[in-house]
Design an enzyme around this catalytic site. Structure first.
Site, short mmCIF file in Angstrom:
data_model
loop_
_atom_site.label_atom_id
_atom_site.label_comp_id
_atom_site.label_asym_id
_atom_site.label_seq_id
_atom_site.Cartn_x
_atom_site.Cartn_y
_atom_site.Cartn_z
N HIS A 355 48.46 34.19 28.29
CA HIS A 355 47.74 35.06 29.23
C HIS A 355 46.64 34.35 29.99
O HIS A 355 45.83 35.01 30.65
CB HIS A 355 47.11 36.25 28.50
CG HIS A 355 48.10 37.17 27.87
ND1 HIS A 355 48.65 38.25 28.54
CD2 HIS A 355 48.65 37.17 26.64
CE1 HIS A 355 49.48 38.89 27.72
NE2 HIS A 355 49.50 38.25 26.57
N LYS A 543 36.80 45.92 35.84
CA LYS A 543 37.50 44.97 34.97
C LYS A 543 36.47 44.26 34.12
O LYS A 543 35.27 44.47 34.33
CB LYS A 543 38.33 43.97 35.77
CG LYS A 543 37.60 43.32 36.94
CD LYS A 543 38.52 42.42 37.75
CE LYS A 543 39.40 43.16 38.74
NZ LYS A 543 40.81 43.07 38.50
N ARG A 544 36.89 43.42 33.18
CA ARG A 544 35.94 42.63 32.39
C ARG A 544 35.00 41.88 33.34
O ARG A 544 35.42 41.47 34.43
CB ARG A 544 36.70 41.56 31.59
CG ARG A 544 37.30 42.03 30.33
CD ARG A 544 37.85 40.86 29.52
NE ARG A 544 38.98 40.20 30.14
CZ ARG A 544 39.12 38.87 30.23
NH1 ARG A 544 38.18 38.07 29.77
NH2 ARG A 544 40.19 38.34 30.77
N LYS A 549 36.42 36.46 37.90
CA LYS A 549 36.82 37.74 38.52
C LYS A 549 35.94 38.06 39.73
O LYS A 549 36.21 38.99 40.49
CB LYS A 549 36.79 38.86 37.50
CG LYS A 549 37.87 38.67 36.43
CD LYS A 549 37.88 39.77 35.39
CE LYS A 549 38.84 39.51 34.26
NZ LYS A 549 40.22 39.94 34.49
N THR A 651 46.40 43.77 35.78
CA THR A 651 47.25 44.96 35.75
C THR A 651 46.53 46.12 36.43
O THR A 651 47.16 47.10 36.83
CB THR A 651 47.64 45.37 34.30
OG1 THR A 651 46.45 45.53 33.54
CG2 THR A 651 48.54 44.36 33.65
N LYS A 655 47.78 49.52 38.73
CA LYS A 655 47.38 50.93 38.54
C LYS A 655 46.83 51.50 39.84
O LYS A 655 47.09 52.66 40.19
CB LYS A 655 46.31 51.02 37.43
CG LYS A 655 46.84 50.63 36.07
CD LYS A 655 45.73 50.34 35.06
CE LYS A 655 46.30 49.57 33.88
NZ LYS A 655 45.29 48.93 33.03
C1 F58 Z 1 44.37 38.99 30.51
N1 F58 Z 1 43.69 38.31 29.47
C2 F58 Z 1 44.43 38.21 31.80
N2 F58 Z 1 42.16 38.17 27.78
O1 F58 Z 1 43.11 37.82 32.17
C3 F58 Z 1 45.02 39.09 32.88
O2 F58 Z 1 45.18 38.39 34.07
C4 F58 Z 1 46.38 39.60 32.41
O3 F58 Z 1 46.83 40.59 33.30
C5 F58 Z 1 46.26 40.23 31.03
O4 F58 Z 1 45.69 39.32 30.11
C6 F58 Z 1 47.56 40.71 30.49
O5 F58 Z 1 48.53 39.74 30.63
C7 F58 Z 1 42.81 38.96 28.70
O6 F58 Z 1 42.61 40.16 28.80
C8 F58 Z 1 41.17 38.54 26.99
O7 F58 Z 1 40.69 39.67 26.98
C9 F58 Z 1 40.64 37.48 26.07
C10 F58 Z 1 40.78 37.92 24.64
C11 F58 Z 1 40.16 36.92 23.69
C12 F58 Z 1 38.72 36.66 24.03
C13 F58 Z 1 38.59 36.20 25.46
C14 F58 Z 1 39.20 37.18 26.42
#
Ligand code: F58
Length: 815
Positions: A355, A543-544, A549, A651, A655
């Site tokens: 990811h 988003k985060r 971002k 994603t 949405k």
């Molecule tokens: C996300 N990763 C990607 N990671 O950033 C996003 O582009 C993608 O759409 C999504 O995965 C699903 O494929 C993501 O959300 C985290 O939250 C990490 C988890 C572990 C700690 C650091 C952030």
């Protein structure tokens, strides 16, 4: 399954009395919620039983999705809709004097995730069950979810998210399925009948207790399982009543250390202890999950040789990649297989999804930590590494210089992505561009060695939650226009295209959007006291919070508009409301400063009687799934402005388009495919391409200071950070300022500023043409079918897992 309103009311009163000892008139909304939950649980339990029975008897292959996160959102509405009882329940509750919305609002969001990765896992479970596919989730039942965010004096403050404070109506504790997980200790190697065996001594024993949550499919009979593991201590090894009571105090220390394992999602990893705890969590999940899968498997099949034919294990990013050495351990030490056989079975069972392309986000663990905490697992990883490096040396002489970069263990660290690639049969990215970057850049040498493993599965979202449930008026309008087949086959949304230019349909779409905006404006006022103009453009960035971002780029555009309006108070512009929602990781200083900058900008604008007529900024605290469900249907403009090449997919972008918002975005992640679908006229793209960014990173030719010096607008915006006009505290935003200038703006905010402003101008011009805008909006909805997680899951099912739909036969009496 059908239940008349009359029957519902009767069951409700009976359950309320037996559970709470109350009559309907006295019940609180929370008690009403629990009561409806219990009614549904009973109905679901029958189907659940049937599903398990059918899977057991038909011996078809099943998939297990291992993830550290499952960001489920509220489940009541899903379960009502899926069982076809939404209307019955609504009417029944009304007749009993309750309001459905209020009752549904009692459900706590289980915050068992951080961002997209966790929400993707939840969408996947929904699609698996709705497509009648045998697939289950495996995760951790964290006692506290991701923190609750409060904004105090404009800053993020983190409070514990104790989502379990009320009983969680959807879970069932399965004590009988408890397994043991072992940490620490030493390994003794002994030869027994010509075979090396490994005996584990002095380990710490942890009980893994599963809590199961039913995952229902949309109006079918399938109920799959999400199994969440909780860590508990065992009292067996202690003698509490010895004379000196020493054991009693040892026990208290041990109990505390065990319970920590499933206490928090993502414990602070800035200390060694915090990192150790994360590693413990990962092993806890994979060991418990695998032991349980293997136990069930052995009850059904005569030989573990059949494992890859009957089971697929998908690992959601590298966090569960210890699945590989743990499966090896079970096959070698428990099942007594040879290394070669165990390796063959493991690498035909496990598949890995990546990811992220950001090298700093690729997980590594210090060798010493793994050796101490998981001694046998370390031995196995070491052996996998030895064999892999030997293979590279012998079979790929051209890659000999690359071995140090490809090794699983190098420079004292274990590289989990390398382990995941070597130990799995499939490696997939989550959008076309992302997979290409993996193949051609980040994982290039691995692609050379294992080209057959790499594949793309563009992410998707469940249109049931994100349209049918989140935006019922839009869903009804669509059904009115094209019939209801789109609900089961989201691709059918494409037939909406013929209404894109239809004036009557456009008017209805505009009406729905306006009503949603009015509702959101009301919600914002209730939550924040801020009155926003519901006729303004609702421009949303949720988003985060992360540098890549680029919430910062958005704020810079706002500060630029601020200057323009101050220069020319009569400037002709469409009023805009900028809405943000984001949590910053507690230890991520820069991200927290960006939150402070957003809230400070919001306050500055709110205090300016001229500027606030034209723009408003709102930061909504504690962004989570339920808040997203409120915001997205009311959005006009979707901000997807990551630095190209950094956002694997996104994603949120999907949405928003599903709800008729228009994207302003870079050519990054799934934005590229959205653009391919809707065409360049129906999305506003800008900025550097992924290729440009990668080239700059190689050539190091970018100089942010040159951009700063060459663009007066940027200078004016940036100077506000440090000249006291935003904050009396002149160091407040200095870190942001220096990150951009002295640290050369890692995420190209300044570089993309000009083209972003230009794209925003074009977008505003388009918004001024309602007919054209609505056409774009409908076109986006029409093309969003491709981004349904039903499509994504069908691809995983046929191209990676080789699983097939199973029609559940009813063995119990369902009503
Ligand atoms: C996300 N990763 C990607 N990671 O950033 C996003 O582009 C993608 O759409 C999504 O995965 C699903 O494929 C993501 O959300 C985290 O939250 C990490 C988890 C572990 C700690 C650091 C952030």
């Amino acid at each position: 399954m059908s239940l008349s309103v009359q029957e519902f009311r009767q069951q409700f009163s009976d359950k309320l009395m037996t559970t709470f000892g109350k009559k309907v008139e006295k019940a609180t909304p929370f008690e009403a919620f629990q009561t409806v939950g219990l009614i549904l649980r009973e109905l679901l339990n029958r189907k659940w039983q049937d599903t398990k029975g059918t899977y057991r008897s038909n011996s078809q292959k099943q998939v297990y999705y291992f993830s550290m996160e499952f960001l489920l959102g509220r489940l009541m509405i899903t379960n009502l809709l899926n069982s076809g009882l939404l209307e019955t329940c609504k009417q029944g509750l009304e007749e009993l004097g309750f309001n459905l919305e209020e009752v549904l609002g009692q459900e706590q969001d289980p915050g068992l995730g951080n961002g997209d990765l966790g929400r993707l896992a939840a969408c996947f479970l929904d699609s698996l069950a709705s497509l009648e596919l045998p697939g289950h989730g495996c995760g951790i039942r964290y006692k506290y979810g991701l923190f609750q965010q409060k904004i105090v004096d404009g800053n993020q403050v983190e409070l514990p998210d104790y989502w379990l404070k009320n009983e969680y109506v959807w879970e069932t504790k399965r004590l009988d399925q408890t397994v043991e997980v072992h940490f620490g200790g030493e390994i003794e190697t002994v030869e027994e009948s010509g075979r090396l065996t490994f005996k584990h001594h002095h380990y710490e024993k942890v009980l893994a207790v599963p809590y199961d949550i039913p995952v229902s499919g949309y109006q079918n009979h399938t109920v799959n399982t999400l199994r969440l593991w909780s860590a508990e201590s065992t009292t067996n090894d202690f003698h509490f009543y010895s004379i000196d009571r020493k054991d009693y105090y040892h026990y208290l220390d041990y109990k505390r250390s065990v319970e920590q394992i499933s206490e928090f999602l993502y414990p602070d990893d800035s200390s060694y202890e915090g990192r150790l705890l994360r590693l413990k969590q990962q092993y806890f999940l994979v060991s418990a999950g695998l032991q349980c899968i293997l136990r069930e498997f052995k009850n059904s099949y005569p030989s573990v040789d059949l494992l890859p034919e009957k089971i697929a294990i998908q690992i959601n990013d590298t966090h569960p990649s210890l699945v590989i050495p743990e499966l090896m351990r079970l096959l070698l030490d428990q099942e007594q297989l040879s290394w070669e056989k165990a390796w063959e079975l493991t690498t035909r069972t496990v598949a890995y999804t990546n990811h992220t392309t950001m090298s700093e986000a690729l997980e590594t663990w210090p060798v010493d930590m793994v050796k101490t905490l998981l001694p046998r697992i370390y031995m196995i990883i070491h052996e996998i590494n030895e064999r892999f490096c030997r293979h590279l040396w012998l079979a790929h002489p051209t890659l000999r210089d690359e071995i140090k970069h490809m090794a699983i263990i190098s420079y004292g660290q274990i590289h989990m992505a390398h382990l995941a690639i070597v130990g799995s049969y499939s490696v997939n990215g989550v959008a076309k561009l992302h997979t290409d970057i993996l193949k051609n850049s980040v994982m290039k040498p691995f692609y050379t060695v294992f080209p057959e493993k790499f594949n793309n599965k563009t992410n998707g979202i469940t249109h049931r939650r994100w349209l049918l449930m989140a935006n019922p008026p839009l869903a009804s309008l669509i059904t009115e226009a094209i019939g209801e087949t789109w609900v089961r086959e989201p691709k059918q949304l494409i037939t909406l295209l013929k209404y894109a230019g239809d004036a009557a349909f456009q008017e209805k779409i505009a009406g729905v959007k306006q009503a949603n905006k009015t509702a959101l404006a009301k919600y914002i006022q209730e939550r924040t006291g801020i009155r926003v103009d519901d006729r303004s453009i609702f421009d949303v960035h949720i988003k985060r919070l992360h540098g890549y971002k680029r919430q910062l780029l958005n704020v810079f555009h706002i500060l630029h508009l601020y200057e323009m309006i101050r220069d020319n108070p009569n400037m002709d512009m469409v009023p805009r409301t900028f809405i943000f929602g984001a949590k910053a990781a507690p230890g991520y200083h820069f991200a927290k400063k960006v939150i402070k900058l957003i809230t400070t900008t919001a306050a500055k604008i709110a205090a300016d009687p001229i500027v606030r007529e034209k723009i408003r900024v709102v930061f909504l605290e504690n962004y989570n799934v339920s808040l997203a469900e409120q915001i997205i249907p009311a959005t006009d403009v979707s901000e997807q402005i990551s630095t190209a090449s950094k956002e694997a997919s996104g994603t949120g972008n999907m949405k928003f388009m599903l709800n008729g918002a228009i994207t302003i975005g870079t050519l990054d992640g799934a934005n590229v495919e959205i653009r391919e679908m809707v065409g360049p006229d129906n999305i506003f793209t800008f900025g550097l391409t992924a290729e440009d960014v990668l080239a700059y990173q190689l050539s190091r030719m970018y100089r942010s200071r040159d951009v700063y010096n060459g663009d007066q607008r940027i200078r004016r915006v940036m100077d506000q950070l440090v000249n006291g006009s935003l904050s009396n505290d002149d160091v407040e935003f200095k870190d942001i300022y220096y990150t951009l200038l002295s640290n050369n703006d890692e995420y190209f905010v300044l570089k993309d500023f000009d083209s972003y402003v230009e794209a925003q101008d074009l977008l505003e011009q388009a918004y001024r043409q309602p007919t054209e805008w609505l056409k774009k909006s409908i076109t986006n909805i029409a093309h969003s079918g491709k981004f349904s997680s039903d499509r994504t899951i069908s691809e995983y099912a046929s191209e990676i897992w080789d699983i097939h739909p199973v029609t559940i036969s009813s063995t119990t009496q369902s009503r």
